[in-house]
Write an enzyme that holds these catalytic residues in place. Sequence first.
Site, mmCIF file in Angstrom:
data_model
loop_
_atom_site.group_PDB
_atom_site.id
_atom_site.type_symbol
_atom_site.label_atom_id
_atom_site.label_comp_id
_atom_site.label_asym_id
_atom_site.label_seq_id
_atom_site.Cartn_x
_atom_site.Cartn_y
_atom_site.Cartn_z
ATOM 1 N N HIS A 103 0.884 -1.177 0.000
ATOM 2 C CA HIS A 103 0.000 0.000 0.000
ATOM 3 C C HIS A 103 0.919 1.224 0.000
ATOM 4 C CE1 HIS A 103 -2.435 -2.899 2.420
ATOM 5 N NE2 HIS A 103 -3.489 -2.315 1.909
ATOM 6 N N ASP A 106 2.335 1.956 3.367
ATOM 7 C CA ASP A 106 3.317 1.026 3.934
ATOM 8 C C ASP A 106 4.729 1.472 3.598
ATOM 9 O OD1 ASP A 106 1.143 -0.658 4.432
ATOM 10 O OD2 ASP A 106 1.446 -1.760 2.565
HETATM 11 C C1 XUL Z 1 -7.733 -6.608 4.481
HETATM 12 C C2 XUL Z 1 -6.935 -7.018 3.320
HETATM 13 C C3 XUL Z 1 -6.057 -5.969 2.732
HETATM 14 C C4 XUL Z 1 -5.968 -6.000 1.241
HETATM 15 C C5 XUL Z 1 -5.182 -4.861 0.654
HETATM 16 O O1 XUL Z 1 -8.524 -7.612 5.012
HETATM 17 O O2 XUL Z 1 -6.972 -8.156 2.919
HETATM 18 O O3 XUL Z 1 -4.802 -6.116 3.305
HETATM 19 O O4 XUL Z 1 -5.385 -7.183 0.795
HETATM 20 O O5 XUL Z 1 -5.670 -3.636 1.029
#
Ligand code: XUL
Length: 442
Positions: A103, A106
């Site tokens: 993300h 992150d």
């Molecule tokens: C949350 C989840 C996230 C997504 C990316 O449950 O799975 O980590 O994979 O935003």
Amino acid sequence: MTDFFTDVTEPIRYLGPDSDEPLSFRWYDRDRVVAGKRMEDHLRFAVAYWHSFAWDGFDIFGAGTLDRPWLDQALDPMAAAAMKQDAAFEFFEKLGVPFFCFHDADMAPPADSFAETSANLSTMVERAAGLMERTGVGLLWGTANLFSHPRYAAGAATNPDPEIFARAAAQVCDMLEATNRLGGANYVLWGGREGYETLLNTDLRREGEQLARFMHLVVEHAHRIGFDGTILIEPKPFEPTKHQYDYDTAAVHAFLQRYDLVEEIKVNIEVNHATLAGHDFHHEVAYANAAGIFGSIDANAGDDRLGWDVDRFPVSVEQMTLGMYEILRGGGLTTGGLNFDAKLRRQSMARSDLFHAHIGGMDTMARALLAASALLESSELEAIRSQRYAGWDEGLGLDILTGSADLPGLQKRALELDDPQPVSGRQEELENLVARYVERVR
Ligand code: XUL
Ligand code: CO
């Protein structure tokens, strides 16, 4: 190479099923050819930046527990981000994974202004590009965090405030471009808080239209910048909201059809999310294949007794074999991969625990691949399945499907037929068949 992981001096090697060396692979043998493809190319493993490098072990009852020097709050945020990136790439290289996922938040610290946040992201993305070039590690997917900041408490695209929609769009614009810059194979949209807490203050029609508008904006921009990866939605039924709009693959498919997006977006199926939706992982992959929207996997596991998203590393070869079987039956992973959206337990404090967790997950998936591929190659299951539906390939079945038989015509044919007899579905026999392939894998 840096030395954050001093307990692991050599890259993790494949030593075979009889190895007693905990820091070795027993099943993941990247160059082994399975059904015409190297194991590494079948499985396309990715490490998730957030759980493994951006989380210190905090939970709602207590503070961080994990030994992660790069998360020290006393560090300058950009220096900490650089340290985190170095630790992450050292880990990717030593583990020997081909991909990672992240993300925006992150990798680069969010700042007070959007302009500064955006600048931080591009600095860190350029830095990551250098490390990717040096190590050969690729990006499976990028995504924007549209759920942690308080501004997104009532959703991002589905927020009642259009200014928050615009801010979310700006963030996705940056992150889509960053993913493109890093040669990402996919871009993921997880609807973090796209859902509701109560219907008393929620306009479902508006929120659906806002979400669809958002998706169209993303698709348009992906085309504009020449992003040739796949755009994926990650279904989840609830948590953090009481009801998430991307409930499961079926709900996402209906949404994509309703808003004319079905040619543009596929699904990233997460095992633990499937369980929360009351489905098997197997079901979600099979549904996505049947609808033509299968994209990628977040490989993890729930806990049979816990009803929330515990994100454990996968441990059940049986469970994963059924999902892998469906993936292979659909033609395998193309732009997708197996991303370990999985986290350590809070007591697994040592940095080396990250290796043990990923090794276990990779071996589980590799073993599942071997069992699934042997099962598919034998055609035993497929032969029984096609025989079960054989009546639909000719005569009466074909007439019904092609529309050449109307209701009175079928009535006439039914009167001419003997009473049709039900036959066994052979479920237990088939379960034993699968068990045989799981047991015999070598
Ligand atoms: C949350 C989840 C996230 C997504 C990316 O449950 O799975 O980590 O994979 O935003
Ligand atoms: Co996920």
